[in-house]
Design a protein around this motif. Structure first.
Motif, PDB file in Angstrom:
ATOM      1  N   ALA A 241       0.202  42.095 -41.563  1.00 22.04           N
ATOM      2  CA  ALA A 241       1.585  41.199 -41.093  1.00 22.04           C
ATOM      3  C   ALA A 241       2.247  41.250 -42.735  1.00 22.04           C
ATOM      4  O   ALA A 241       1.838  41.480 -42.977  1.00 22.04           O
ATOM      5  N   PRO A 242       3.461  41.403 -42.464  1.00 23.41           N
ATOM      6  CA  PRO A 242       4.064  41.547 -43.935  1.00 23.41           C
ATOM      7  C   PRO A 242       4.192  40.733 -45.115  1.00 23.41           C
ATOM      8  O   PRO A 242       3.675  40.988 -45.950  1.00 23.41           O
ATOM      9  N   ALA A 243       3.715  39.592 -44.344  1.00 28.96           N
ATOM     10  CA  ALA A 243       3.720  38.422 -45.469  1.00 28.96           C
ATOM     11  C   ALA A 243       2.055  38.057 -46.198  1.00 28.96           C
ATOM     12  O   ALA A 243       2.013  38.275 -46.932  1.00 28.96           O
ATOM     13  N   ALA A 244       1.592  38.971 -45.031  1.00 32.07           N
ATOM     14  CA  ALA A 244      -0.256  38.493 -45.202  1.00 32.07           C
ATOM     15  C   ALA A 244       0.005  40.191 -46.249  1.00 32.07           C
ATOM     16  O   ALA A 244      -1.169  40.526 -47.238  1.00 32.07           O
ATOM     17  N   TRP A 245       0.558  41.426 -45.804  1.00 28.39           N
ATOM     18  CA  TRP A 245       0.725  42.372 -46.754  1.00 28.39           C
ATOM     19  C   TRP A 245       0.716  42.379 -48.594  1.00 28.39           C
ATOM     20  O   TRP A 245       0.171  42.501 -49.403  1.00 28.39           O
ATOM     21  N   THR A 246       1.872  41.458 -48.582  1.00 23.56           N
ATOM     22  CA  THR A 246       2.237  40.762 -49.462  1.00 23.56           C
ATOM     23  C   THR A 246       1.536  40.091 -50.835  1.00 23.56           C
ATOM     24  O   THR A 246       1.381  39.747 -51.623  1.00 23.56           O
ATOM     25  N   THR A 247       0.857  38.773 -49.715  1.00 19.40           N
ATOM     26  CA  THR A 247      -0.199  38.335 -50.133  1.00 19.40           C
ATOM     27  C   THR A 247      -1.562  38.990 -50.989  1.00 19.40           C
ATOM     28  O   THR A 247      -1.893  38.891 -51.997  1.00 19.40           O
ATOM     29  N   PHE A 248      -1.815  40.193 -50.039  1.00 21.56           N
ATOM     30  CA  PHE A 248      -2.972  41.088 -49.844  1.00 21.56           C
ATOM     31  C   PHE A 248      -2.827  41.413 -51.892  1.00 21.56           C
ATOM     32  O   PHE A 248      -2.956  41.813 -53.064  1.00 21.56           O
ATOM     33  N   THR A 249      -1.732  42.384 -51.603  1.00 23.91           N
ATOM     34  CA  THR A 249      -0.860  43.255 -52.478  1.00 23.91           C
ATOM     35  C   THR A 249      -0.641  42.067 -53.864  1.00 23.91           C
ATOM     36  O   THR A 249      -1.410  42.972 -55.089  1.00 23.91           O
ATOM     37  N   THR A 250       0.231  41.372 -53.544  1.00 21.09           N
ATOM     38  CA  THR A 250      -0.254  40.597 -54.885  1.00 21.09           C
ATOM     39  C   THR A 250      -1.230  40.374 -56.017  1.00 21.09           C
ATOM     40  O   THR A 250      -1.498  40.035 -56.992  1.00 21.09           O
ATOM     41  N   THR A 251      -2.116  39.030 -54.554  1.00 24.21           N
ATOM     42  CA  THR A 251      -3.762  39.357 -55.309  1.00 24.21           C
ATOM     43  C   THR A 251      -4.812  40.478 -55.690  1.00 24.21           C
ATOM     44  O   THR A 251      -5.140  40.049 -57.285  1.00 24.21           O
ATOM     45  N   ILE A 252      -4.054  41.862 -55.241  1.00 25.99           N
ATOM     46  CA  ILE A 252      -4.899  42.893 -55.892  1.00 25.99           C
ATOM     47  C   ILE A 252      -4.517  43.894 -57.397  1.00 25.99           C
ATOM     48  O   ILE A 252      -4.698  43.828 -57.808  1.00 25.99           O
TER      49      ILE A 252
ATOM     50  N   THR B 197      -2.665  41.421 -59.195  1.00 26.51           N
ATOM     51  CA  THR B 197      -2.844  40.061 -60.150  1.00 26.51           C
ATOM     52  C   THR B 197      -4.983  40.195 -61.246  1.00 26.51           C
ATOM     53  O   THR B 197      -4.662  39.500 -62.125  1.00 26.51           O
ATOM     54  N   HIS B 198      -5.161  40.297 -59.571  1.00 25.73           N
ATOM     55  CA  HIS B 198      -7.109  40.145 -60.325  1.00 25.73           C
ATOM     56  C   HIS B 198      -7.957  41.465 -60.457  1.00 25.73           C
ATOM     57  O   HIS B 198      -9.066  41.325 -60.262  1.00 25.73           O
ATOM     58  N   GLY B 199      -7.172  42.588 -60.073  1.00 26.23           N
ATOM     59  CA  GLY B 199      -7.573  43.571 -59.723  1.00 26.23           C
ATOM     60  C   GLY B 199      -8.780  44.150 -58.338  1.00 26.23           C
ATOM     61  O   GLY B 199      -8.685  42.539 -57.510  1.00 26.23           O
ATOM     62  N   ALA B 200      -8.945  44.928 -57.871  1.00 26.92           N
ATOM     63  CA  ALA B 200      -9.952  45.116 -57.225  1.00 26.92           C
ATOM     64  C   ALA B 200     -11.279  45.670 -57.447  1.00 26.92           C
ATOM     65  O   ALA B 200     -11.967  45.622 -58.596  1.00 26.92           O
ATOM     66  N   ARG B 201     -12.312  44.349 -56.528  1.00 32.24           N
ATOM     67  CA  ARG B 201     -14.020  44.244 -57.068  1.00 32.24           C
ATOM     68  C   ARG B 201     -14.033  45.099 -56.005  1.00 32.24           C
ATOM     69  O   ARG B 201     -14.343  44.944 -54.990  1.00 32.24           O
ATOM     70  N   PRO B 202     -15.262  45.961 -57.156  1.00 33.73           N
ATOM     71  CA  PRO B 202     -16.246  46.581 -55.667  1.00 33.73           C
ATOM     72  C   PRO B 202     -17.475  45.468 -54.642  1.00 33.73           C
ATOM     73  O   PRO B 202     -16.768  44.062 -54.560  1.00 33.73           O
TER      74      PRO B 202
END
Length: 62
Positions: free
Chosen positions: A44-55, A57-62
């Motif tokens: 959902a657009p809101a979930a996508w925004t949350t996901f990309t903002t988190t990435i 901010t915190h970077g991708a983790r394995p």
């Protein structure tokens, strides 16, 4: 992002690890560019925004 058009992530490198994203207005689709027929993840657009903002901010983790 242009709607209904697959685009390669700006974070994808030249090492073959590419992600494609498509905005369909009511949902965002994500797929592996090397295996597009393997399926997509849909957000959902809101979930996508949350996901990309988190990435971002915190970077991708394995």
């Amino acid at each position: 992002m242009e709607r209904n058009t697959w685009r390669t992530s700006s974070r994808s490198g030249n090492n073959g690890q590419c992600v494609e994203v498509r905005d369909r207005g009511t949902q965002i689709d994500v797929r592996d560019s090397k295996a597009p027929a393997a399926g997509t993840l849909t957000f959902a657009p809101a979930a996508w925004t949350t996901f990309t903002t988190t990435i971002k901010t915190h970077g991708a983790r394995p």
